[in-house]
Design a protein around this motif. Structure first.
Motif, mmCIF file in Angstrom:
data_model
loop_
_atom_site.group_PDB
_atom_site.id
_atom_site.type_symbol
_atom_site.label_atom_id
_atom_site.label_comp_id
_atom_site.label_asym_id
_atom_site.label_seq_id
_atom_site.Cartn_x
_atom_site.Cartn_y
_atom_site.Cartn_z
ATOM 1 N N LEU A 202 36.992 30.894 16.560
ATOM 2 C CA LEU A 202 37.333 29.512 16.874
ATOM 3 C C LEU A 202 37.529 29.325 18.373
ATOM 4 C CD1 LEU A 202 37.601 29.153 13.842
ATOM 5 C CD2 LEU A 202 39.630 27.771 14.263
ATOM 6 N N ARG A 203 37.155 28.158 18.858
ATOM 7 C CA ARG A 203 37.318 27.822 20.275
ATOM 8 C C ARG A 203 38.715 27.222 20.474
ATOM 9 N NH1 ARG A 203 32.233 25.915 18.963
ATOM 10 N NH2 ARG A 203 33.009 23.760 18.894
ATOM 11 N N MET A 204 39.696 28.109 20.578
ATOM 12 C CA MET A 204 41.088 27.693 20.787
ATOM 13 C C MET A 204 41.611 28.325 22.058
ATOM 14 S SD MET A 204 42.708 28.030 16.955
ATOM 15 C CE MET A 204 44.310 27.368 17.441
ATOM 16 N N SER A 205 42.436 27.593 22.788
ATOM 17 C CA SER A 205 43.045 28.154 23.990
ATOM 18 C C SER A 205 44.064 29.216 23.613
ATOM 19 C CB SER A 205 43.739 27.053 24.795
ATOM 20 O OG SER A 205 44.887 26.579 24.093
ATOM 21 N N GLY A 206 44.331 30.112 24.558
ATOM 22 C CA GLY A 206 45.322 31.155 24.306
ATOM 23 C C GLY A 206 46.683 30.572 23.968
ATOM 24 N N GLY A 207 47.035 29.482 24.637
ATOM 25 C CA GLY A 207 48.323 28.846 24.381
ATOM 26 C C GLY A 207 48.427 28.305 22.964
ATOM 27 N N LYS A 208 47.355 27.687 22.469
ATOM 28 C CA LYS A 208 47.371 27.149 21.112
ATOM 29 C C LYS A 208 47.386 28.251 20.058
ATOM 30 C CE LYS A 208 47.758 22.786 21.709
ATOM 31 N NZ LYS A 208 48.941 22.062 21.174
ATOM 32 N N LEU A 209 46.713 29.365 20.350
ATOM 33 C CA LEU A 209 46.762 30.499 19.421
ATOM 34 C C LEU A 209 48.178 31.048 19.307
ATOM 35 C CD1 LEU A 209 43.470 32.380 20.335
ATOM 36 C CD2 LEU A 209 44.048 31.456 18.085
ATOM 37 N N VAL A 210 48.863 31.147 20.443
ATOM 38 C CA VAL A 210 50.254 31.625 20.431
ATOM 39 C C VAL A 210 51.137 30.642 19.665
ATOM 40 C CG1 VAL A 210 52.267 32.089 21.871
ATOM 41 C CG2 VAL A 210 50.025 32.974 22.548
ATOM 42 N N GLU A 211 50.923 29.350 19.892
ATOM 43 C CA GLU A 211 51.705 28.326 19.196
ATOM 44 C C GLU A 211 51.478 28.390 17.693
ATOM 45 O OE1 GLU A 211 52.100 23.431 19.057
ATOM 46 O OE2 GLU A 211 50.989 24.396 20.691
ATOM 47 N N LEU A 212 50.219 28.535 17.292
ATOM 48 C CA LEU A 212 49.902 28.653 15.870
ATOM 49 C C LEU A 212 50.584 29.865 15.255
ATOM 50 C CD1 LEU A 212 48.188 27.779 13.389
ATOM 51 C CD2 LEU A 212 46.349 29.250 14.296
ATOM 52 N N GLU A 213 50.464 30.982 15.915
ATOM 53 C CA GLU A 213 51.081 32.234 15.465
ATOM 54 C C GLU A 213 52.591 32.081 15.326
ATOM 55 O OE1 GLU A 213 49.622 36.254 17.144
ATOM 56 O OE2 GLU A 213 51.372 35.713 18.329
ATOM 57 N N TYR A 214 53.213 31.451 16.318
ATOM 58 C CA TYR A 214 54.679 31.309 16.340
ATOM 59 C C TYR A 214 55.171 30.388 15.227
ATOM 60 C CZ TYR A 214 59.390 30.384 18.021
ATOM 61 O OH TYR A 214 60.758 30.262 18.106
ATOM 62 N N ASN A 215 54.396 29.351 14.918
ATOM 63 C CA ASN A 215 54.855 28.348 13.958
ATOM 64 C C ASN A 215 54.554 28.699 12.505
ATOM 65 O OD1 ASN A 215 55.918 26.701 15.957
ATOM 66 N ND2 ASN A 215 54.066 25.470 16.163
ATOM 67 N N ILE A 216 53.765 29.740 12.265
ATOM 68 C CA ILE A 216 53.491 30.171 10.897
ATOM 69 C C ILE A 216 54.567 31.143 10.441
ATOM 70 C CG2 ILE A 216 51.947 31.519 9.419
ATOM 71 C CD1 ILE A 216 49.604 30.379 10.958
ATOM 72 N N GLY A 217 55.124 30.874 9.279
ATOM 73 C CA GLY A 217 56.051 31.807 8.651
ATOM 74 C C GLY A 217 55.401 32.424 7.428
ATOM 75 N N LEU A 218 55.380 33.730 7.355
ATOM 76 C CA LEU A 218 54.780 34.461 6.240
ATOM 77 C C LEU A 218 55.910 35.127 5.457
ATOM 78 C CD1 LEU A 218 51.865 34.994 5.243
ATOM 79 C CD2 LEU A 218 51.891 37.109 6.573
ATOM 80 N N PHE A 219 55.920 34.929 4.137
ATOM 81 C CA PHE A 219 57.022 35.396 3.301
ATOM 82 C C PHE A 219 56.478 36.107 2.066
ATOM 83 C CE2 PHE A 219 58.394 31.736 5.668
ATOM 84 C CZ PHE A 219 59.680 32.050 6.101
#
Length: 329
Positions: A171-188
């Motif tokens: 995907l064409r995503m900026s590094g900042g958006k990838l970090v934001e996506l990663e941070y906001n996902i909670g896996l349980f």
């Protein structure tokens, strides 16, 4: 000694359209992300002429035809390794958890065997060989998502042509958006182990029989996958969270086995704590829950932990399958 690894994955949109019963008629599309939880395979030449395998069980057999573990057996046959070898596996995640660990095992195993025999393959070849073993030879009622994500990793779009060709696009995503996506996902982790075979077999059969209800829901899920790509590349992550909620409602209609009262209660509790949406990984019925919770992740963790779910931190993996150690002389 050679050690390989392959990542497991989280499905972010469009999952289920990678089964041949669907994509062979309509084409499939999904978005997934490889994460930094791995299946490791260790391979070493054995002094004795027998084969020794260590996984949840231990096998010592005289030749490959006697191997009970189906994937080990077929991968050894494919690689032309007949005896005098020792293999062991270690996993960062439990079995039957919805993260594609079985296919990650297959890809990691093929990666190790290819290095062992000095017959190296591309990531695409590894993914296709894993598909051949799991789907064509062993008849597993699964799609091609897990094998390709284990091979390639990354946050990736997979397009499935009607002839079975798979197109892999980061995907064409900026590094900042990838970090934001990663941070906001909670896996349980729900603590519920389940086999995906029954759920997927039912979906597969209904699709083959042209069940219009199932097909229309899969069409909707594919459109959610395409919209997920648009939102990611636009950087609109909160709308992705809302789309997850729609995805979950659609997915639940595919089979009554996808959810249960405990899963439904956990989902509603996460929404009350501030999650915008979420869904069970893989076929459903248990395993891992994923939620998108911008600014509310700590509260969601607290609420779901109180219900007995286990928070599972992760980072995205962008390396895919690889050899991590080669001490062979």
């Amino acid at each position: 000694m050679i050690i390989s690894k392959a990542p497991v994955r989280i499905s972010l949109g469009g999952g289920g359209t990678d089964l041949a019963s669907y994509y062979s008629k309509f084409g499939g599309f999904l978005i997934a992300g490889g994460i930094d939880k791995y299946i490791f395979i260790c391979i070493n030449q054995r002094f004795e002429r027998s084969i020794k395998l260590s996984y949840s069980k231990t096998e010592v057999v005289e030749n490959v035809d006697q191997v009970q573990h189906k994937i080990f057996r077929e991968a050894l046959r494919l690689a032309g390794v007949e005896n005098q070898v020792e293999l062991s596996s270690i996993a960062d995640v439990p079995a039957n958890c919805g993260l594609g660990s079985s296919s990650s095992f297959t890809v990691a195993l093929l990666t190790a065997l290819r290095s062992y025999t000095r017959d190296f393959a591309s990531l695409r070849e590894l993914a296709e060989e894993a598909c051949r073993i799991e789907i064509d030879i062993l008849g597993a009622p699964i799609g091609k998502q897990d094998q390709y994500m284990a091979a390639f990793g990354g946050v990736t779009a997979l397009t499935f042509d009607t002839d079975g060709t798979v197109h892999v696009e980061p995907l064409r995503m900026s590094g900042g958006k990838l970090v934001e996506l990663e941070y906001n996902i909670g896996l349980f982790y729900t603590g519920i182990e389940r086999s995906a075979s029954d759920i997927l077999s039912s979906q597969n059969q209904k699709t083959l029989e042209d069940d219009q209800g199932v097909i229309e829901r899969l069409h909707g899920i594919k459109q959610i996958g395409l919209e997920t790509r648009r939102l990611f590349e636009k950087g609109d992550l909160d709308s992705f969270g809302e789309l997850l909620h729609q995805h979950w409602k659609t997915k639940k209609k595919l089979s009554t086995a996808i959810s249960n009262p405990f899963i439904d209660e956990a989902y509603e509790e996460a929404l009350r704590a501030g999650a915008l949406g979420g869904k069970i990984m893989g076929a459903g019925g248990g395993g891992f829950f994923m939620f998108y919770c911008p600014g509310t992740k700590a509260k969601v963790i607290q609420r779901l932990s109180a219900m007995g779910l286990r928070y599972f931190p992760f980072r995205f993996d962008f390396e895919g399958a690889k050899i991590v150690a080669n001490l062979r002389k």
